[in-house]
Design an enzyme around this catalytic site. Structure first.
Site, mmCIF file in Angstrom:
data_model
loop_
_atom_site.group_PDB
_atom_site.id
_atom_site.type_symbol
_atom_site.label_atom_id
_atom_site.label_comp_id
_atom_site.label_asym_id
_atom_site.label_seq_id
_atom_site.Cartn_x
_atom_site.Cartn_y
_atom_site.Cartn_z
ATOM 1 N N HIS A 1 -43.597 -9.392 -15.078
ATOM 2 C CA HIS A 1 -44.149 -10.175 -13.716
ATOM 3 C C HIS A 1 -44.115 -11.405 -13.804
ATOM 4 O O HIS A 1 -44.811 -11.752 -15.165
ATOM 5 C CB HIS A 1 -44.044 -9.575 -12.403
ATOM 6 C CG HIS A 1 -45.529 -9.072 -12.331
ATOM 7 N ND1 HIS A 1 -45.701 -7.990 -13.434
ATOM 8 C CD2 HIS A 1 -47.146 -9.429 -12.024
ATOM 9 C CE1 HIS A 1 -46.887 -7.555 -13.321
ATOM 10 N NE2 HIS A 1 -47.839 -8.533 -12.736
ATOM 11 N N THR B 1 -42.394 -16.104 -16.060
ATOM 12 C CA THR B 1 -42.192 -16.610 -17.689
ATOM 13 C C THR B 1 -42.541 -16.487 -18.643
ATOM 14 O O THR B 1 -43.440 -15.938 -18.848
ATOM 15 C CB THR B 1 -42.558 -18.468 -17.192
ATOM 16 O OG1 THR B 1 -44.450 -18.558 -17.075
ATOM 17 C CG2 THR B 1 -42.660 -19.358 -16.180
ATOM 18 N N ARG B 2 -41.883 -15.501 -19.718
ATOM 19 C CA ARG B 2 -42.106 -15.599 -21.097
ATOM 20 C C ARG B 2 -41.884 -16.660 -21.990
ATOM 21 O O ARG B 2 -41.079 -17.483 -21.958
ATOM 22 C CB ARG B 2 -41.409 -14.471 -21.292
ATOM 23 C CG ARG B 2 -41.916 -12.956 -19.999
ATOM 24 C CD ARG B 2 -43.154 -12.634 -20.620
ATOM 25 N NE ARG B 2 -43.391 -11.380 -19.473
ATOM 26 C CZ ARG B 2 -43.452 -11.467 -18.057
ATOM 27 N NH1 ARG B 2 -44.192 -13.327 -17.825
ATOM 28 N NH2 ARG B 2 -44.355 -10.970 -17.385
ATOM 29 N N LYS C 1 -50.842 -22.099 -17.226
ATOM 30 C CA LYS C 1 -50.193 -21.038 -17.339
ATOM 31 C C LYS C 1 -50.777 -20.243 -18.813
ATOM 32 O O LYS C 1 -50.611 -21.058 -19.740
ATOM 33 C CB LYS C 1 -49.060 -20.307 -17.283
ATOM 34 C CG LYS C 1 -48.812 -18.592 -17.015
ATOM 35 C CD LYS C 1 -47.691 -17.870 -16.849
ATOM 36 C CE LYS C 1 -47.489 -16.763 -17.369
ATOM 37 N NZ LYS C 1 -46.088 -16.239 -17.109
ATOM 38 N N HIS D 1 -53.644 -12.498 -25.601
ATOM 39 C CA HIS D 1 -52.238 -11.592 -25.948
ATOM 40 C C HIS D 1 -52.676 -10.202 -26.468
ATOM 41 O O HIS D 1 -52.973 -9.195 -26.470
ATOM 42 C CB HIS D 1 -51.337 -12.511 -27.106
ATOM 43 C CG HIS D 1 -50.374 -11.417 -27.889
ATOM 44 N ND1 HIS D 1 -49.836 -10.065 -27.552
ATOM 45 C CD2 HIS D 1 -50.107 -10.667 -29.156
ATOM 46 C CE1 HIS D 1 -48.989 -10.099 -28.194
ATOM 47 N NE2 HIS D 1 -49.376 -9.986 -29.421
ATOM 48 N N CYS E 1 -51.505 -7.287 -15.455
ATOM 49 C CA CYS E 1 -50.344 -7.216 -15.985
ATOM 50 C C CYS E 1 -49.982 -5.936 -17.219
ATOM 51 O O CYS E 1 -50.718 -5.800 -17.219
ATOM 52 C CB CYS E 1 -49.033 -8.129 -16.849
ATOM 53 S SG CYS E 1 -49.304 -9.134 -18.062
ATOM 54 N N LYS F 1 -38.893 -11.714 -24.620
ATOM 55 C CA LYS F 1 -37.981 -12.690 -25.195
ATOM 56 C C LYS F 1 -36.646 -12.162 -25.682
ATOM 57 O O LYS F 1 -35.382 -12.966 -25.739
ATOM 58 C CB LYS F 1 -38.567 -13.748 -26.233
ATOM 59 C CG LYS F 1 -38.883 -12.614 -27.487
ATOM 60 C CD LYS F 1 -40.062 -13.377 -28.890
ATOM 61 C CE LYS F 1 -40.904 -14.169 -27.971
ATOM 62 N NZ LYS F 1 -41.800 -12.650 -27.741
#
Length: 379
Positions: free
Chosen positions: A44, A47-48, A263, A267, A312, A345
């Site tokens: 969710h 975007t990625r 956004k 990581h 997430c 991706k």
């Protein structure tokens, strides 16, 4: 009915695999604890990024290029937006190993890559305010995949092809023989010839039903959207997707698409999850808001303000490479997991490859590097 393949976990990889299997005429059952696309996993947030010159290792490049072709093909099958060629800028201090690998993989696979100084970056995209010690590598052919749109489209097409979805369904038990697999749900049984486990953070909960524990660590992560008075500098078309690899931190981000805001997510880091089913809400920890805000102020603009944050999960392996393999001792059970925050991706390419494996065919791209045996101390 006996299905050709049962899939437990109908998120990114599972839904993609389900679609490609049904495209080949396979009878497929997709089981999910929620109703995908949903906000309880890793797909969710809208975007990625998809990058081709890959800092995590050049061995990923063929899979990235295969996935790119499949995303573009999926784009043509739906009115949903699947891919936007925003370009992606990876930047950080000079001499960075990750950035060096980006450059090496681009050379090896003849990928378009523009090497840029901080001054050139700041001039081309006024939203950046990078210090002179930074260097950047810009991939103009990379961009953004719309994750929930992709999962939703795969679901629609798979169902159109005859796939059955068992949503909001929890797996109670799994029984296997040489010829079939039976998955016991709360109120019914599902039987098939083969089983694919793509359950994300819940993978070990499923694998333990087969007396197997995989080297996986679910981690709580956050990402945020930001507003700024200089909004025009960060809109799609005026600002690229990006990754920043610093000395002790890694960030990623997206231009403001459809007014959503800039956004940004971190990581690395995060909190390991003791119970993958429970996620503390955004703002529980000070770093939820502060880390990305500090990063934005340092590299973009001092007037950037937090608009919204979400939570997430990543499911990490010890080496942050994926696991795609048959479960040890099971000739008809395949697992795909441990995507470690950089897997989405590849979902189209992995889904297509999983479909080939489950049908006894060679995948379009080798997945040998993702075998479980690399964690075997005796190997």
């Amino acid at each position: 009915m006996t299905y050709d393949v049962i899939i437990i976990g109908a998120g990114s990889m599972g839904m993609a695999a389900g679609y490609y299997l049904t495209e080949s005429g396979q009878k497929v059952a997709l089981i999910d604890a929620y109703d995908p696309p949903h906000e309880s996993g890793s797909h969710h947030g809208g975007t990625r990024l998809i990058r081709h010159a890959y800092g995590e290792g050049g061995n990923y490049v063929p899979l990235a290029l295969h996935a790119q072709k499949l995303w573009e093909a999926l784009d043509e099958k739906t009115e949903e937006r699947i891919f936007a060629k925003t370009g992606v800028l990876n930047f950080g201090p000079k001499g960075n190993t990750f950035l060096d690998t980006v450059e090496q993989s681009a050379k090896e696979y003849h990928l378009p890559l523009e090497v840029m100084t901080a001054e050139e970056i700041n001039a081309r995209w006024p939203g950046f305010q990078l210090d002179k010690e930074s260097i950047g590598y810009f991939e103009k052919t990379s961009g953004v995949v719309f994750s929930e749109n992709a999962v939703r489209t795969y679901r629609t097409l798979a169902e159109k092809n005859g796939a059955d979805l068992y949503t909001n369904s929890y797996v109670q038990a799994i029984e296997t023989t040489a010829d079939d697999v039976t998955v016991q749900l709360e109120n019914e049984e599902v039987t098939g010839k083969k089983l694919l486990i793509t359950a994300g953070k819940g993978t070990n909960q499923v694998a333990k039903l087969l007396d197997i524990t995989l080297p996986l660590t679910p981690v709580r992560k956050t990402f945020s959207w930001f507003t700024t008075a200089e909004e025009a500098n960060y809109k799609e078309g005026a600002f690229p997707g990006f990754g920043h690899i610093g000395k002790d931190s890694t960030y990623y981000g997206f231009p403001s698409i459809d007014g959503a805001g800039l956004k940004i997510g971190r990581h690395d880091g995060g909190q390991p999850l003791i119970d993958p089913g429970e996620l503390d809400p955004f703002g529980t920890f000070p770093e939820d808001e502060q880390e990305t805000l500090d990063f934005a102020h340092e590299h973009f603009s001092k007037d950037i303000e937090l608009k919204e944050g979400r939570v997430c999960t990543y499911t990490n392996t010890p080496d942050e490479d994926f696991i795609i393999d048959y479960l040890p001792g099971y000739a008809n059970v395949v697992v795909a997991c441990g995507f470690s925050g950089h897997g989405f991706k590849f979902a189209s390419g992995i889904g297509d490859s999983l479909a080939s494996i489950l049908m006894g065919e060679e995948p379009a791209v080798s997945l040998e590097g993702f075998r479980l045996s690399r964690f075997d101390e005796s190997s």
